[in-house]
Design an enzyme around this catalytic site. Structure first.
Site, PDB file in Angstrom:
ATOM      1  N   LYS A  85       6.952 -30.864  -9.464  1.00 19.80           N
ATOM      2  CA  LYS A  85       6.287 -30.457 -10.513  1.00 19.80           C
ATOM      3  C   LYS A  85       7.440 -31.202 -11.463  1.00 19.80           C
ATOM      4  O   LYS A  85       7.906 -30.906 -11.515  1.00 19.80           O
ATOM      5  CB  LYS A  85       6.265 -28.846 -10.165  1.00 19.80           C
ATOM      6  CG  LYS A  85       7.096 -28.791 -11.586  1.00 19.80           C
ATOM      7  CD  LYS A  85       5.629 -28.218 -12.590  1.00 19.80           C
ATOM      8  CE  LYS A  85       5.392 -27.555 -13.932  1.00 19.80           C
ATOM      9  NZ  LYS A  85       6.187 -28.657 -14.573  1.00 19.80           N
ATOM     10  N   GLY A 133      17.316 -27.952 -13.896  1.00 22.73           N
ATOM     11  CA  GLY A 133      16.478 -28.143 -15.204  1.00 22.73           C
ATOM     12  C   GLY A 133      17.466 -26.897 -15.614  1.00 22.73           C
ATOM     13  O   GLY A 133      19.005 -26.591 -15.579  1.00 22.73           O
ATOM     14  N   THR A 182      19.549 -22.889 -17.197  1.00 26.42           N
ATOM     15  CA  THR A 182      20.393 -21.786 -16.056  1.00 26.42           C
ATOM     16  C   THR A 182      20.025 -20.646 -16.534  1.00 26.42           C
ATOM     17  O   THR A 182      19.578 -20.299 -14.491  1.00 26.42           O
ATOM     18  CB  THR A 182      21.986 -21.795 -16.492  1.00 26.42           C
ATOM     19  OG1 THR A 182      22.352 -23.367 -16.179  1.00 26.42           O
ATOM     20  CG2 THR A 182      22.315 -20.624 -15.754  1.00 26.42           C
ATOM     21  N   ALA A 183      18.506 -20.794 -17.245  1.00 22.85           N
ATOM     22  CA  ALA A 183      17.874 -19.392 -17.323  1.00 22.85           C
ATOM     23  C   ALA A 183      16.875 -19.239 -16.182  1.00 22.85           C
ATOM     24  O   ALA A 183      16.651 -18.743 -15.381  1.00 22.85           O
ATOM     25  CB  ALA A 183      17.349 -18.792 -18.610  1.00 22.85           C
ATOM     26  N   THR A 184      16.961 -21.061 -15.872  1.00 24.54           N
ATOM     27  CA  THR A 184      15.185 -20.785 -15.629  1.00 24.54           C
ATOM     28  C   THR A 184      15.828 -20.929 -13.788  1.00 24.54           C
ATOM     29  O   THR A 184      14.955 -20.435 -13.122  1.00 24.54           O
ATOM     30  CB  THR A 184      14.517 -22.377 -15.476  1.00 24.54           C
ATOM     31  OG1 THR A 184      14.188 -22.269 -17.032  1.00 24.54           O
ATOM     32  CG2 THR A 184      12.756 -22.485 -15.016  1.00 24.54           C
ATOM     33  N   GLU A 208      20.341 -27.960  -9.447  1.00 23.09           N
ATOM     34  CA  GLU A 208      21.247 -28.462 -10.693  1.00 23.09           C
ATOM     35  C   GLU A 208      21.302 -27.743 -11.604  1.00 23.09           C
ATOM     36  O   GLU A 208      19.792 -28.510 -12.672  1.00 23.09           O
ATOM     37  CB  GLU A 208      20.260 -29.958 -10.613  1.00 23.09           C
ATOM     38  CG  GLU A 208      21.424 -30.398  -8.645  1.00 23.09           C
ATOM     39  CD  GLU A 208      21.013 -31.438  -8.846  1.00 23.09           C
ATOM     40  OE1 GLU A 208      21.115 -32.669 -10.059  1.00 23.09           O
ATOM     41  OE2 GLU A 208      21.322 -31.905  -7.450  1.00 23.09           O
ATOM     42  N   CYS A 223      23.008 -33.377 -19.095  1.00 24.55           N
ATOM     43  CA  CYS A 223      23.566 -32.498 -18.127  1.00 24.55           C
ATOM     44  C   CYS A 223      24.892 -32.503 -17.748  1.00 24.55           C
ATOM     45  O   CYS A 223      25.624 -31.846 -18.083  1.00 24.55           O
ATOM     46  CB  CYS A 223      22.981 -31.969 -16.837  1.00 24.55           C
ATOM     47  SG  CYS A 223      22.842 -33.094 -15.330  1.00 24.55           S
ATOM     48  N   GLU A 258      25.254 -23.857 -23.309  1.00 25.77           N
ATOM     49  CA  GLU A 258      24.791 -25.244 -23.425  1.00 25.77           C
ATOM     50  C   GLU A 258      23.370 -25.380 -24.783  1.00 25.77           C
ATOM     51  O   GLU A 258      22.632 -24.714 -24.721  1.00 25.77           O
ATOM     52  CB  GLU A 258      23.260 -25.775 -22.120  1.00 25.77           C
ATOM     53  CG  GLU A 258      23.046 -26.574 -22.320  1.00 25.77           C
ATOM     54  CD  GLU A 258      23.003 -27.122 -20.770  1.00 25.77           C
ATOM     55  OE1 GLU A 258      21.772 -26.892 -20.300  1.00 25.77           O
ATOM     56  OE2 GLU A 258      23.341 -28.490 -20.142  1.00 25.77           O
TER      57      GLU A 258
HETATM   58  O1  TXE Z   1      14.002 -26.075 -18.931  1.00 24.71           O
HETATM   59  P1  TXE Z   1      13.222 -25.724 -18.165  1.00 24.71           P
HETATM   60  P2  TXE Z   1      13.889 -26.286 -21.020  1.00 24.71           P
HETATM   61  C1  TXE Z   1      19.003 -27.074 -20.877  1.00 24.71           C
HETATM   62  C2  TXE Z   1      19.034 -26.996 -21.643  1.00 24.71           C
HETATM   63  C3  TXE Z   1      17.428 -26.472 -22.677  1.00 24.71           C
HETATM   64  C4  TXE Z   1      17.393 -25.803 -21.606  1.00 24.71           C
HETATM   65  C5  TXE Z   1      15.737 -25.190 -21.371  1.00 24.71           C
HETATM   66  O2  TXE Z   1      20.099 -26.395 -22.457  1.00 24.71           O
HETATM   67  O3  TXE Z   1      17.852 -26.810 -24.104  1.00 24.71           O
HETATM   68  O4  TXE Z   1      17.751 -26.139 -20.515  1.00 24.71           O
HETATM   69  O5  TXE Z   1      14.898 -26.619 -21.174  1.00 24.71           O
HETATM   70  C6  TXE Z   1       9.963 -25.562 -14.874  1.00 24.71           C
HETATM   71  N1  TXE Z   1       9.682 -21.846 -12.046  1.00 24.71           N
HETATM   72  N2  TXE Z   1      17.982 -28.001 -19.575  1.00 24.71           N
HETATM   73  O6  TXE Z   1      13.130 -24.894 -21.150  1.00 24.71           O
HETATM   74  O7  TXE Z   1      12.446 -24.679 -18.684  1.00 24.71           O
HETATM   75  C7  TXE Z   1       9.299 -26.282 -16.229  1.00 24.71           C
HETATM   76  O8  TXE Z   1       8.088 -26.798 -16.061  1.00 24.71           O
HETATM   77  C8  TXE Z   1       9.765 -22.762 -11.691  1.00 24.71           C
HETATM   78  C9  TXE Z   1      19.249 -28.177 -18.981  1.00 24.71           C
HETATM   79  O9  TXE Z   1      12.604 -27.546 -20.762  1.00 24.71           O
HETATM   80  O10 TXE Z   1      14.464 -25.611 -17.196  1.00 24.71           O
HETATM   81  C10 TXE Z   1      10.314 -27.961 -15.326  1.00 24.71           C
HETATM   82  O11 TXE Z   1       9.761 -28.321 -15.086  1.00 24.71           O
HETATM   83  N3  TXE Z   1       9.814 -24.583 -12.668  1.00 24.71           N
HETATM   84  C11 TXE Z   1      19.077 -29.633 -17.677  1.00 24.71           C
HETATM   85  C12 TXE Z   1      11.575 -27.301 -15.047  1.00 24.71           C
HETATM   86  O12 TXE Z   1      11.843 -26.182 -14.942  1.00 24.71           O
HETATM   87  C13 TXE Z   1      10.004 -24.398 -13.697  1.00 24.71           C
HETATM   88  C14 TXE Z   1      17.515 -30.279 -17.735  1.00 24.71           C
HETATM   89  C15 TXE Z   1      12.331 -28.065 -15.733  1.00 24.71           C
HETATM   90  O13 TXE Z   1      12.500 -26.883 -16.895  1.00 24.71           O
HETATM   91  C16 TXE Z   1      10.351 -22.286 -14.687  1.00 24.71           C
HETATM   92  C17 TXE Z   1      16.599 -29.710 -18.815  1.00 24.71           C
HETATM   93  C18 TXE Z   1       9.566 -21.597 -12.960  1.00 24.71           C
HETATM   94  N4  TXE Z   1       9.396 -20.490 -13.831  1.00 24.71           N
HETATM   95  C19 TXE Z   1      16.901 -28.544 -19.346  1.00 24.71           C
HETATM   96  N5  TXE Z   1       9.746 -22.184 -15.393  1.00 24.71           N
HETATM   97  C20 TXE Z   1      20.150 -29.829 -17.419  1.00 24.71           C
HETATM   98  N6  TXE Z   1      21.415 -29.688 -16.829  1.00 24.71           N
HETATM   99  O14 TXE Z   1      19.501 -31.363 -16.581  1.00 24.71           O
HETATM  100  C21 TXE Z   1      10.013 -23.922 -16.145  1.00 24.71           C
HETATM  101  N7  TXE Z   1       9.971 -24.286 -15.136  1.00 24.71           N
END
Ligand code: TXE
Length: 481
Positions: free
Chosen positions: A173, A226, A228-230, A248, A282, A385
């Protein structure tokens, strides 16, 4: 307008919903492609196809799996220029960065794990008084690989390659914000002859596609990079189902500069660790900590250097700073700059979009490299972040204070330490809470080493043996002798 499709069971298929959403080119600020609005039905189809493909794929010899993965690597490499352009358009990153880093790394990910499985060995424990224990490592089954938008193909392949190499079948995904290279990877995988169902790519919004995928009873493991909240949401979903999980997550990484550092090299590399990929990595060192005696000169030189970074059209090979990935993320980064000012910070450079990039990019999402000082470590700007071209610089008096500031956030992904004092370098590296510490360098990556974070930066390690172990289950067999 380009329209991409899911890749399920070896075929390009429409979403069950029949609907698509826009993929926006962040440099131009306008939609340029349509992405399938995936849902639970698409996930169901993809998992079923991966499940059906598993018995044959897991029994395929390592030599044959290796051959197919090497063919995928070759396929990416053959199109490396065009894929770099596609990644640059989709993400806003400078094409030169995509060509020199993202795409070569995607190729390397496949080659590394394709060849690693040819050198696998098993553990054997011989008991004192008769008895042999040998450990079988078997693939898990269907695994989910979920990746973010900042390094789209680089991070997706970092997960897919070891998962496939070890004999699992995959439902991937990619981020809904940057799905384009995952679509082209599907095409390359098909051409390379990977059997149908071994790799499936489902597009769509995280909250809609993510939970049915991570929660699916036939998905045995989840590898996620992705926010941290996710990561927390995914952990809550899969923990009661006892799946293997690798997370990660975010970082707020310290870049610790002692006064005895080689300042030319420190400033040159700190510029990259602050602003590469518009600070959307990251591993970026978003908190620069500088020993008091060197602080004034460092700030002056660093700000001057930040102002020389060439901001421009991501498709111009001379560009060093491209666009922010999306309008919502642009707004988020700008809101943090406003917050920093409210918290008492002084913005020494940047802090706003540049005057003009060029006519093509006049509606794009650009923010100039931003340096902020005068903030306490406890404020939100220094704790959360931001994930954009924004760094703070903070002075410290002693080594102990440097370590306490470095460790003073909920994150622990990586750190850099700059000093000529060898003993101090090792001492500080040992005391910093992080999964990776670089001494007098940044983002020097070796695919064999464990990679991951501590505290809010995640759980588990990937890379080399750690990836091979994550995607397999050990089984001990005891033989009486
Ligand atoms: O990331 P998400 P977002 C951080 C960075 C950014 C914040 C949010 O601070 O501003 O996260 O970014 C999928 N179940 N990083 O909203 O949502 C989503 O579709 C399963 C740090 O873009 O975490 C995508 O494929 N999957 C980071 C992936 O998760 C879910 C890199 C990441 O998206 C989901 C990116 C769920 N419930 C953002 N919800 C790093 N440290 O490398 C979303 N996704």
């Amino acid at each position: 307008m380009i329209r991409i499709q899911h890749f399920i069971d070896g075929a390009f298929v429409e979403p069950h919903s029949g609907t698509y959403f826009d993929d926006v080119d962040p440099a131009q600020g306008k939609p340029y492609a349509e992405v399938p609005d995936g849902d639970a039905d698409d996930v169901e189809r993809a998992v079923a196809s991966a499940k059906a493909a598993f018995p044959a794929w897991s029994q395929t010899s390592a030599a044959e799996r290796s051959r197919l993965l090497l063919a995928i690597a070759d396929g990416i490499e053959r199109e490396i220029d065009e894929l770099s352009r596609i990644e640059s358009i989709d993400n806003g990153k400078p094409i030169t960065l995509a060509r020199s880093s993202d795409l070569p790394r995607a190729v390397a990910n496949f080659r590394f794990f394709a060849t690693a499985i040819l050198h696998a060995h098993s553990e054997l424990h011989v008991a004192d008084r008769g008895g042999l224990n040998y450990t079988l490592r078997r693939p898990l089954g269907v695994v989910a690989c979920i990746s973010p938008w900042n390094l789209p193909l680089y991070l997706l392949t970092w997960k897919i390659a070891p998962a496939l190499a070890t004999g699992n079948t995959v439902v991937a995904k990619p981020s809904e914000i940057t799905p384009m290279t995952a679509f082209h990877l599907s095409r390359i995988v098909e051409a390379a002859g990977l059997p149908p169902g071994v790799l499936n790519v489902v597009h769509g919004f995280g909250p809609k596609v993510g939970p049915p995928l991570t929660g699916h009873p036939d998905v045995r493991a989840v590898s996620f990079t992705g926010g941290t909240a996710t990561g927390g949401l995914i952990a809550a979903e899969v923990a009661p189902k006892f799946k293997k999980l690798s997370l990660e997550l975010g970082g707020k990484n310290p870049n610790v500069v002692f006064a005895d550092a080689d300042m030319d090299e420190t400033i040159k590399t700190s510029l990259r660790s602050s602003f590469q990929n518009q600070g959307q990595i990251c591993l970026c060192g978003s908190r620069i900590l500088v020993e008091k005696s060197a602080y004034p000169a460092f700030v002056e030189r660093f700000v001057a250097a930040a102002q020389t970074l060439r901001q421009g059209d991501p498709l111009d090979p001379a560009t060093e700073q491209g666009a922010i990935v999306s309008k919502p993320h642009f707004d988020k980064v700008m809101s943090y700059i406003a917050l920093a000012k409210k918290e008492g910070g002084t913005v020494l450079c940047g802090g706003s979009p540049p005057g003009s990039v060029n006519d093509r990019c006049k509606d794009g999402f650009f923010i100039s490299p931003t340096v902020i000082v005068d903030l306490p470590m406890s404020c939100r700007t220094n704790q959360e972040e931001i994930f954009g071209p924004v760094v703070t610089i903070t002075p410290f008096a002693t080594e102990d204070e440097a370590i306490s500031l470095a460790n003073g956030t909920t994150y622990g992904l990586s750190a850099s330490v700059w000093t000529q004092n060898l003993a101090r370098a090792h001492r500080v590296a040992d005391r910093i809470e992080a999964g990776t510490v670089w001494i007098n360098c940044w983002m020097v990556r070796d695919l064999r080493v464990p990679f991951g974070g501590v505290k809010g930066s995640g759980v588990g390690r990937e890379g080399g043996e750690d990836s091979l172990r994550f995607f397999t289950e050990p089984k001990n067999v005891c033989v009486k002798t």
